[in-house]
Scaffold this active site. Structure first.
Site, mmCIF file in Angstrom:
data_model
loop_
_atom_site.group_PDB
_atom_site.id
_atom_site.type_symbol
_atom_site.label_atom_id
_atom_site.label_comp_id
_atom_site.label_asym_id
_atom_site.label_seq_id
_atom_site.Cartn_x
_atom_site.Cartn_y
_atom_site.Cartn_z
ATOM 1 N N SER A 46 0.904 -1.164 -0.120
ATOM 2 C CA SER A 46 0.050 -0.049 0.120
ATOM 3 C C SER A 46 0.815 1.173 0.055
ATOM 4 O O SER A 46 1.982 1.274 0.408
ATOM 5 C CB SER A 46 -1.011 0.140 1.119
ATOM 6 N N LYS A 47 0.292 2.388 -0.608
ATOM 7 C CA LYS A 47 0.880 3.676 -0.653
ATOM 8 C C LYS A 47 1.441 4.105 0.793
ATOM 9 O O LYS A 47 2.348 4.800 0.768
ATOM 10 C CB LYS A 47 -0.019 4.716 -1.207
ATOM 11 N N ARG A 48 0.614 3.680 1.815
ATOM 12 C CA ARG A 48 0.873 4.000 3.120
ATOM 13 C C ARG A 48 2.371 3.698 3.649
ATOM 14 O O ARG A 48 3.067 4.393 4.298
ATOM 15 C CB ARG A 48 -0.030 3.536 4.209
ATOM 16 N N LYS A 49 2.829 2.435 2.823
ATOM 17 C CA LYS A 49 3.927 2.001 3.391
ATOM 18 C C LYS A 49 5.142 2.350 2.293
ATOM 19 O O LYS A 49 6.397 1.910 2.579
ATOM 20 C CB LYS A 49 4.089 0.535 3.487
ATOM 21 N N ASP B 129 3.728 5.951 -9.180
ATOM 22 C CA ASP B 129 4.750 5.974 -8.295
ATOM 23 C C ASP B 129 6.152 5.270 -8.713
ATOM 24 O O ASP B 129 7.148 6.059 -8.535
ATOM 25 C CB ASP B 129 4.664 5.086 -6.791
#
Ligand code: GLU
Length: 486
Positions: free
Chosen positions: A257-260, A267
């Protein structure tokens, strides 16, 4: 089972956010399968959730697919015979099709309010029942009564009348035979209050009307498939073949996920990955070509693509491997393409490269290409060929410019000053002669002057580097740095 119909597969994203690499891999497998079988790959935009619809996401999605090279044969901008390819433009079709299910008694109007549904849910939870969901309160309202209530202005959704008993089964080409107990399935909504279809209904209607032969989609949809099977059955339509793709996990076994970190196609593009790399890497996450090849072109992968070699096990995303593969793909790129990319990057840094001779640019690309892992490495690592370093690597300074370095660098400078034709072999010879006359190793001579000329401690071969920087400029840069040495 013999597959006589030409393959028609689709990528059916909802434009609600960025294109995740998992979604991209689904698109890749669909595209490969269509190309490998001479079939059709179409793009369908599932935009019926109007609350989550995002215009930007739609634009980015199409840009990302094109950037990856996954051009659809049919879809937005490429009308085939099955459009429109935006579900929001197909409402009349869904309304026509739902009538069939209302007529056959497989669907019914439900007038329950959101509040009532919440109460039902809360009561179920309190009672600890094992199967929660809609209590089928409106299931037996007659069609006449329902239509009269609607005519009187009441709002309703349309639900599917799921069989209360029995088993729904299907074969997944990767997972094998799967069975679900119907009693565990909810009477799902097919048409929402706003008149838009739900994902389940629109997806089944469209997959049928658009002639989808195989549904390749992420594993997370597998629990939707029994619902879809029941819908096919209610309509009397032949279902497509099911291919649920294993999930892609991060290196710790979690969701990517983008959070990580980086998780979307955008990206990875911004990080300097080539589309060829991303397609190659994602394709190999869960599929193999049947031999030990890794760095492959799209054509090579398409030529050997089969669904049978998709691995049912989840795959883990390894950014180190991706980096390595990007380097491999950069090595295979055409020099002129890389030169164009490098020049753009240099211009973006405010470096004027307009008057640079083509041959010099080509020389620089040749030097940097074998070392580049990312596309922007080309511009980042070539700056010193155009402008003298304004700063020097700090660690490098303490390591290379310590006591005695000034004397060594002066000796190198003088040896280089005597090289008449400043070419790689002559520069090399000057260094070699110096090792003999000083009785030292090559390693003792290069560090200080490399840092002086490039500002950094690593880079391409030093002789080549000096040749491209040029004699006068090389000497000048050493002169500038000498007073800073110990
Ligand atoms: N619109 C769904 C998604 O966003 C498509 C699922 C399917 O392929 O059936 O992934």
């Amino acid at each position: 089972m013999a597959q006589d119909k030409p393959v028609r597969v689709r990528f059916a994203p909802s434009p609600t956010g960025y294109l995740h690499v998992g979604g991209a891999r689904t698109a890749i497998y669909n595209y490969f399968f269509a190309k490998a079988t001479g079939g059709t790959f179409y793009l369908r935009i599932e935009d019926t959730d109007r609350k989550r619809y995002n215009e930007e996401a739609l634009k980015d999605l199409m840009r990302d697919l094109k950037w990856l090279g996954l051009q659809w044969d049919e879809g937005p901008g490429c009308e085939g015979g099955c459009g429109p390819y935006f579900q929001s433009e197909r409402l009349d079709i869904y309304h026509r099709e739902i009538q069939k299910l209302l007529d056959s008694g497989d669907a019914y109007y439900c007038f329950c309010t959101e509040e009532r549904l919440q109460e039902v849910r809360a009561a179920q939870e309190k009672a600890g029942v094992s199967v929660t969901g809609y209590d089928r309160h409106c299931r037996n309202i007659s069609r006449e009564e329902a239509e009269a209530r609607i005519a009187a202005g009441e709002k309703a959704v349309i639900r599917f009348k799921v069989p209360e008993t029995g088993v729904t089964e299907f074969d997944d080409m990767i997972r094998g035979h799967i069975e679900y107990q119907n009693e565990l399935l909810d009477d799902l909504v097919l048409i929402k209050r706003d008149g838009y279809p739900t994902y389940h209904f629109a997806s089944v209607v469209d997959d049928h009307l658009m002639g989808t032969t195989h549904v390749l989609r992420g594993d997370e949809w597998i629990s939707s498939t029994p619902k879809h099977m029941l819908l096919y059955k209610a309509f009397g339509w032949e279902p497509p073949k099911w291919v649920h793709l294993p999930v892609i996990l991060d290196k710790n076994g979690g969701k990517l996920s983008k959070r990580k970190g980086a998780a979307s196609v955008g990206d990875f593009r911004d990080l300097g990955y080539l589309p060829e790399t991303l397609v190659n890497y994602l394709a190999l996450l869960g599929w193999n070509p049947g031999d030990d090849r890794e760095v492959m072109t799209v054509k090579e992968m398409v030529d050997c693509f089969t669904l049978e070699r998709i691995n049912p096990k989840s795959a883990s995303f390894d950014e180190k491997k991706l980096q390595w593969m990007n380097g491999q793909h950069i090595h295979q790129c055409d020099d002129e393409f890389l030169a164009g990319f490098m020049m753009e990057g240099l211009k973006a840094k405010g470096i004027n490269v307009d008057g640079e001779p083509k041959e010099r640019i080509a020389e620089i690309v040749k030097l940097l290409k074998p070392r580049a892992h990312f596309m922007q490495d080309l511009a980042d690592q070539s700056v010193y060929f155009f402008v003298a370093p304004a700063t020097y690597d700090e660690k490098g300074k303490s390591k290379q410019w310590g006591p005695g370095s000034k004397e060594i660098a002066s000796a190198v400078r003088n040896a280089l000053a005597n090289v008449e034709t400043f070419t790689t072999p002559n520069i090399e010879k000057a260094f070699m002669d110096l090792t003999v006359s000083r009785g030292c190793k090559l390693g003792d001579l290069v560090g200080a002057v490399r840092l002086a000329v490039s500002g950094v401690t690593a880079g391409p071969g030093l002789w080549e580097l000096f040749e491209v920087v040029g004699k006068e400029e090389t000497l000048r840069r050493i002169d500038v740095a000498l007073p800073m040495m110990g």
